[in-house]
Design an enzyme around this catalytic site. Structure first.
Site, PDB file in Angstrom:
ATOM      1  CG  HIS A  61      -0.195 -12.935  -1.743  1.00  0.00           C
ATOM      2  ND1 HIS A  61      -1.117 -13.755  -2.340  1.00  0.00           N
ATOM      3  CD2 HIS A  61      -0.918 -11.951  -1.163  1.00  0.00           C
ATOM      4  CE1 HIS A  61      -2.323 -13.286  -2.137  1.00  0.00           C
ATOM      5  NE2 HIS A  61      -2.234 -12.194  -1.409  1.00  0.00           N
ATOM      6  CG  LEU A  64       3.756  -3.534   0.414  1.00  0.00           C
ATOM      7  CD1 LEU A  64       4.640  -2.744  -0.533  1.00  0.00           C
ATOM      8  CD2 LEU A  64       4.625  -4.214   1.449  1.00  0.00           C
ATOM      9  NE  ARG A  65      -3.722  -4.066   4.967  1.00  0.00           N
ATOM     10  CZ  ARG A  65      -4.258  -5.055   4.244  1.00  0.00           C
ATOM     11  NH1 ARG A  65      -4.395  -4.941   2.939  1.00  0.00           N
ATOM     12  NH2 ARG A  65      -4.693  -6.140   4.835  1.00  0.00           N
ATOM     13  CG  ASP A 155      -5.005 -11.050  -3.195  1.00  0.00           C
ATOM     14  OD1 ASP A 155      -5.488 -12.193  -3.165  1.00  0.00           O
ATOM     15  OD2 ASP A 155      -4.545 -10.484  -2.184  1.00  0.00           O
ATOM     16  CG  ASP A 308      -2.822 -13.482   1.832  1.00  0.00           C
ATOM     17  OD1 ASP A 308      -2.788 -12.268   1.566  1.00  0.00           O
ATOM     18  OD2 ASP A 308      -3.876 -14.139   1.854  1.00  0.00           O
TER      19      ASP A 308
END
Ligand code: DOR
Length: 437
Positions: A61, A64-65, A155, A308
């Site tokens: 999880h 990475l943007r 998510d 996360d």
């Protein structure tokens, strides 16, 4: 130099049941020997007396943007942070801009990961187009793409429409792919800012009740039973969710779960300073929840520790609490937090920790080259100093963002070396940041 001999470490590999003092030889990308008297040949010797050697960690999880918010993180900076944290594989979440809901985005992320070459970048695809929770994403194409997507999730949002959840699960069954849920009933969560309880009332912040997570987890467990779909519950944070999973597993459900380090380290007490760095979704919960998550990790109810990792720009986090986006960095502190919070106090042993950080997440994603130390297989290896005490310094992280809630915290357990496919990505605690493939 492309050969290393790691000497005298405790080698912990739950996949093969190994837990012994031994040498590990790495040559030409593979593990070529585990045992004693391996001879150093032309290998560079690493004296690892007192250290632990384990299979490289696998994060289920990671945000990475990239694409879209490269000012916060890129695939390259996240990969460097992952390597520094002992990871050799990460799974990119699809809530990018554009959303990863087509094979072209999935392949782009996967290819950029390969180009960077510091960790195996796997891709989670969206369940729905644009994460709208209504129209199915191009799931089949993503499965068949070069990225070979096996996990799907919206998510950041829970899937609110139960019929959409059911139909998507039915479709995923055809590929034996995973439906991964961010369990949150949006109507109940409303515009909540933190865990609902005495503290939210005292602080005057709107709460998100634990039941917002529990209800969706219960629904999904029921739908997974109905459809036969593999279900993975993301970032489980509440005692009652852990209990639901425990019961579902006892009944034989095909369900896996993960918990994030902040959910077994911090409670809602951390919100008392209104520090937006403590804002995360699901929120930091009550101490009973932290205890239940810890027990779940120890007894096998929770399968994996997942970071996360959620980078955010300084100017976005540095706002009034209710305007700041939720999320915390995680890749570079996960091992030390797990060691300090779980192993040192005796909640679980080292072998279980390696299962949670490597063996199980590799199995969940079906990664053959990860999660074990088999002779002849790709050398994805981490070397840890379990006695190193160090202080988290946000300014020295590899990540492009700085939003760790653990800045200044003293922790035990440090990654000293990481090998990805037999090449060092971290050496003597220093990130090398060079592509290895
Ligand atoms: O705190 C969070 N941040 N939770 C999520 O589910 C999404 C993530 C993000 O993308 O920033």
């Amino acid at each position: 130099m492309s050969a290393w001999l790691i000497k005298g470490a405790r080698v912990v590999d739950p996949a093969s049941g190994r837990d012994e003092t031994a040498d590990v030889r790495i040559a030409d990308g593979s593990i070529t020997g585990i045992g004693s008297d391996l001879g150093d040949g032309k290998a560079e010797v690493i004296d690892a007396d007192g250290a632990i050697v384990a299979p490289g960690f696998v994060d289920l999880h990671t945000h990475l943007r990239e694409p879209g918010r490269e000012d916060e993180e890129t695939i390259a900076t996240a990969s460097a942070g992952a390597a520094a944290g002992g990871y050799t594989a990460i799974c990119a979440m699809p809530n990018t801009d554009p959303v990863c809901d087509t094979s072209s985005v999935a392949e782009k992320v996967w290819a950029l990961g390969r180009e960077t070459g510091l960790v195996d970048v796997r891709v989670a695809g969206a369940l729905s187009r644009g994460l709208d929770g209504a129209v199915m994403a191009d799931i089949g194409e993503m499965v068949r793409s070069a990225a070979r997507v096996t996990m799907f999730t919206d998510d950041g949002h829970g899937v609110q429409d139960s019929l959409f959840a059911r139909r998507t699960m039915e479709y995923l069954v055809a590929f034996d792919a995973i439906y991964a849920e961010h369990c949150e009933d949006a109507a109940l969560a409303a515009d909540g800012q933190m865990h609902e309880g005495d503290r939210s009332a005292a602080l005057g912040l709107r709460g998100i009740p634990a039941e917002a997570e529990e209800l969706m987890a219960a629904r999904d467990i029921a739908l997974a039973r109905l459809t036969g779909c593999r279900l993975h519950l993301l970032h489980v944070s509440c005692a009652r969710t852990v209990e639901l999973v425990r019961r579902a597993k006892a009944e034989g459900a095909r369900i896996t779960t993960e918990a994030a380090p902040h959910h077994f380290t911090l409670t809602d007490a951390a919100l008392e300073t209104y520090d937006p760095l403590m804002k995360v979704n699901p929120p930091l919960r009550a101490s009973e929840d932290v205890d239940a998550v810890t027990r779940g990790l120890a007894d096998g109810t929770i399968d994996a520790i997942a970071t996360d990792h959620a980078p955010h720009a300084v100017e976005e986090k540095d706002q009034e609490f209710s305007y700041a986006p939720p999320g915390m960095l995680g890749l570079e502190t996960a091992l030390a937090l797990s060691f300090t919070q779980l192993v040192e106090p005796g909640h679980l042993d080292l072998s279980r920790l390696v299962e949670l950080l490597s063996t199980n997440p590799a199995r969940i994603l079906g990664l053959d080259e990860q999660g074990s130390l088999e002779i002849g297989s790709a050398a994805n290896v981490v070397v840890i100093d379990p006695s190193a005490r160090w202080t988290v310094d946000a300014s020295s992280l590899q990540s492009k963002s700085r939003n760790t809630p653990f800045n200044g915290r003293e922790l035990t357990g440090r990654v000293v070396h990481t090998f990805f496919r037999g090449r060092p990505t971290v050496q003597d605690g220093k990130a090398l940041n060079e592509a290895t493939v």
